[in-house]
Write a protein that holds these residues in place. Structure first.
Motif, PDB file in Angstrom:
ATOM      1  N   VAL A   1      37.756  43.206  36.860  1.00  0.00           N
ATOM      2  CA  VAL A   1      37.589  41.791  37.192  1.00  0.00           C
ATOM      3  C   VAL A   1      37.505  41.654  38.708  1.00  0.00           C
ATOM      4  CG1 VAL A   1      38.672  39.514  37.072  1.00  0.00           C
ATOM      5  CG2 VAL A   1      38.838  41.079  35.134  1.00  0.00           C
ATOM      6  N   ALA A   2      36.592  40.817  39.194  1.00  0.00           N
ATOM      7  CA  ALA A   2      36.459  40.604  40.639  1.00  0.00           C
ATOM      8  C   ALA A   2      37.765  40.057  41.209  1.00  0.00           C
ATOM      9  CB  ALA A   2      35.316  39.644  40.932  1.00  0.00           C
ATOM     10  N   THR A   3      38.229  40.672  42.279  1.00  0.00           N
ATOM     11  CA  THR A   3      39.499  40.274  42.884  1.00  0.00           C
ATOM     12  C   THR A   3      39.284  39.383  44.102  1.00  0.00           C
ATOM     13  OG1 THR A   3      39.499  42.329  44.169  1.00  0.00           O
ATOM     14  CG2 THR A   3      40.655  42.339  42.053  1.00  0.00           C
ATOM     15  N   PHE A   4      38.162  38.701  44.146  1.00  0.00           N
ATOM     16  CA  PHE A   4      37.806  37.797  45.230  1.00  0.00           C
ATOM     17  C   PHE A   4      36.738  36.848  44.687  1.00  0.00           C
ATOM     18  CE2 PHE A   4      35.960  42.020  45.432  1.00  0.00           C
ATOM     19  CZ  PHE A   4      34.631  41.764  45.174  1.00  0.00           C
ATOM     20  N   PRO A   5      36.544  35.680  45.290  1.00  0.00           N
ATOM     21  CA  PRO A   5      35.492  34.774  44.807  1.00  0.00           C
ATOM     22  C   PRO A   5      34.108  35.343  45.104  1.00  0.00           C
ATOM     23  CG  PRO A   5      36.533  33.904  46.783  1.00  0.00           C
ATOM     24  CD  PRO A   5      37.342  35.089  46.377  1.00  0.00           C
ATOM     25  N   LEU A   6      33.200  35.174  44.172  1.00  0.00           N
ATOM     26  CA  LEU A   6      31.843  35.704  44.314  1.00  0.00           C
ATOM     27  C   LEU A   6      30.962  34.642  44.960  1.00  0.00           C
ATOM     28  CD1 LEU A   6      31.498  37.504  40.856  1.00  0.00           C
ATOM     29  CD2 LEU A   6      32.390  38.389  43.021  1.00  0.00           C
ATOM     30  N   LEU A   7      30.699  34.799  46.245  1.00  0.00           N
ATOM     31  CA  LEU A   7      29.993  33.801  47.039  1.00  0.00           C
ATOM     32  C   LEU A   7      28.606  34.292  47.439  1.00  0.00           C
ATOM     33  CD1 LEU A   7      32.893  32.913  49.530  1.00  0.00           C
ATOM     34  CD2 LEU A   7      32.491  31.988  47.234  1.00  0.00           C
ATOM     35  N   VAL A   8      27.753  33.358  47.790  1.00  0.00           N
ATOM     36  CA  VAL A   8      26.491  33.697  48.451  1.00  0.00           C
ATOM     37  C   VAL A   8      26.804  33.955  49.917  1.00  0.00           C
ATOM     38  CG1 VAL A   8      24.254  32.823  49.206  1.00  0.00           C
ATOM     39  CG2 VAL A   8      25.007  32.422  46.875  1.00  0.00           C
TER      40      VAL A   8
END
Length: 589
Positions: free
Chosen positions: A267-274
């Protein structure tokens, strides 16, 4: 009953105004605009700017536009004027440094319009008249009248400005979470509809007196092929050929680079941003536009690891446009294949190149291994029967025995060192050219003498003592090389994970309850610069919204910095024994 424009106002409280001002100031964009405006004045020999003073500064324009976008309202002058006149209390007006005493809505609207266009004038690659009907002859005269290099300079300014705003949303993530990202990302382009009825006419012959579109610097967009098609090509097509293209739209594309999880099973451990973007007409140099965004990310100090893209970012762009610069920036590349790229073999310094990977040339003797992907997707050439996923997995695993092993891998300068699969301390095949008495070779797949290339056709890969070959940078290497073996479960997991991050963001970007970017009526200010800036503000708003939601319930990590294992849901096709599906062929892009 009619509804007046001033009744559709936006609201923002002082905390929102304070946050928006802080974002714009920390991004450094107002300073960039001021410096660029001064450069333009010096170039034009102007001592002072003259004319009526601007009611809103660049900082105030960007802050108000950001507040309007974040509220989910249309990005129009009316919305900005409504926010200032009706949606801000006295504390908020003081924070912005505005005084609206005695002003009517129409007066505020006129002031906002002048201020917004003053900001756009500094970054507009096509600073010609807007909202006017122009003929082809008038448009050509206008383009010839522009100073040399102005269009490219303004596009560079737009690129720097929009990516400075995105970099600030990235820095808005607390450092303890931001540092978890190792640099995996995915790049893709999504369509942005122009605010005009139709594109430039193409159904009949074009003359100097024919009118061009009100957004003349946009382009035609189609979902097939390379996403772009010229008016000249459309005019030469028959009606049946145009029908096959599907819906034809007029607008631009925005290239987005989105963060992805560090590992496919995590699971991604940070927000997925542009974290990077570019803006351009559809289908034009996708690789080069992606690299422009990646370079801005590199300048902002962001890490680099695996970079995935669809078929537009595979072998199509020349080395100088995509693969070469991406490698220099530290990225490892993944992409999917079109039909004509499957089962296509090439020779590079004696090695066999197939579907983005380098293999022992002896593998060419096994046709089933060469045509595995083609047989899965489209059926074999003899009877058209498609092989099952299980058969495909077996063939791809067999290919892996012939796979050249990275010996240092591909370097930033475009060279790469690889080792023969029969050499080294961990061979995967045995070869008559490299006889060895080693318990490790027992049970390995044997290469037969008849499968070897002819003696005069053997390269250093087969003749060198070490079995290590240095591949030189050419038009094929490293442009055609992927960093995972194509078709394996590992490749599929990595590619799918990275692609899902950007497909999810694109879907959210066009969601009606979010920014509804696909609705052109929400961006009623014409021009390339306005469209680019408004789309960037959409992305900024979503980045901040995603960060805020993620921080409400952050994902924990263990002592090694790894996140929780991603829950694997068994799909119906897997329950039936078909296995995971390779990406579908959606056209030639």
């Amino acid at each position: 009953m009619t509804i007046s424009r001033e009744s559709r106002h936006v609201r923002a409280d002082p905390d929102q105004v304070r946050d928006a001002l802080g974002l714009v100031r920390r991004s450094g964009v107002p300073d960039l605009l001021r410096n660029w405006r001064n450069d333009d004045r010096r170039r034009a020999g102007q001592v002072s700017r003259g004319g009526m003073p601007s009611w809103l500064s660049d900082e105030q324009v960007l802050t108000v536009l950001h507040l309007v976008t974040s509220s989910g309202h249309p990005q129009t002058v009316d919305s900005m004027a409504s926010l200032i006149l009706r949606g801000l209390d006295s504390e908020s007006l003081t924070l912005l440094g505005l005084d609206t005493a005695g002003a009517t809505f129409n007066e505020i609207r006129a002031r906002v319009s002048r201020s917004l266009h003053r900001t756009l004038d500094v970054i507009d690659p096509h600073p010609g008249p807007k909202k006017l009907k122009q003929t082809f002859a008038e448009l050509r005269r206008y383009e010839l009248s522009l100073p040399d290099g102005l269009v490219e300079e303004r596009k560079r300014r737009l690129l720097e400005l929009t990516n400075a705003l995105l970099a600030e949303t990235y820095r808005a993530v607390p450092e303890q979470y931001r540092q978890r990202w190792q640099g995996n990302c995915c790049v893709d382009a999504t369509f942005v509809q122009a605010f005009c009825g139709k594109g430039t006419p193409w159904a009949s012959a074009i003359g100097d007196d024919d009118l061009v579109a009100s957004e003349p610097f946009a382009g035609y967009y189609i979902r097939r092929k390379d996403h772009g098609v010229s008016g000249e090509d459309l005019r030469t097509m028959s009606r049946a050929e145009r029908t096959k293209l599907g819906k034809i739209s007029w607008g631009w594309e925005t290239t987005l680079v989105v963060m992805a999880a560090n590992f496919p099973d995590e699971v991604a451990t940070f927000p997925l941003l542009v974290v990077g973007m570019n803006f351009h007409p559809p289908g034009i140099s996708p690789g080069r536009h992606a690299i422009d965004a990646l370079r801005r990310m590199h300048a902002a100090g962001m890490p680099a690891s695996y970079l995935a893209g669809d078929r537009a970012y595979g072998p199509k762009p020349v080395t100088e446009d995509y693969a070469g610069p991406a490698r220099e920036l530290g990225y490892k590349l993944l992409w999917d294949l079109t039909e004509k790229e499957t089962a296509r073999t090439r020779r590079i310094q004696g090695a066999l190149l197939l579907e983005g990977n380098l293999y022992c040339p002896a593998m060419a003797a096994s046709e089933k291994l060469i045509t595995a992907t083609q047989d899965l997707r489209y059926g074999d050439a003899v009877n058209g029967r498609r092989i099952t996923q299980a058969e495909y997995d077996q063939r791809v695993a067999q290919r892996g025995r012939y796979l050249l092993k990275p010996h240092g891998g591909i370097q930033p300068n475009g060279t790469g060192r690889f080792m023969c699969p029969a050499a080294g301390p961990a061979p995967t095949v045995t070869c008559p050219l490299r006889p060895r008495e080693d318990p490790k070779t027992v049970g390995l797949w044997p290469i037969r003498t008849r499968e070897l290339p002819d003696e005069h056709d053997r390269s250093a890969l087969c003749t060198s003592i070490s079995g290590v070959v240095t591949f030189k940078a050419t038009s094929r290497f490293p442009r055609l090389i992927q960093d995972k073996q194509y078709g394996t479960p590992e490749w599929l997991a990595w590619y799918t994970t990275l692609r899902q991050s950007i497909e999810s963001f694109n879907s959210y970007l066009k969601l009606g309850t979010a920014t509804a970017m696909h609705i052109a009526d929400r961006r009623r200010v014409r021009g390339f610069a306005a469209a680019n800036l408004f789309v960037a503000m959409d992305v900024v708003a979503i980045n901040l919204r995603k960060t805020e939601r993620w921080l409400q319930d952050p994902v924990p990590v263990d002592a090694k910095g790894r996140g929780p294992t991603k829950a694997q849901k068994e799909r119906r096709r897997e329950k039936l024994g078909y296995g995971p599906r390779l990406p579908r062929d959606r056209g030639t892009r």
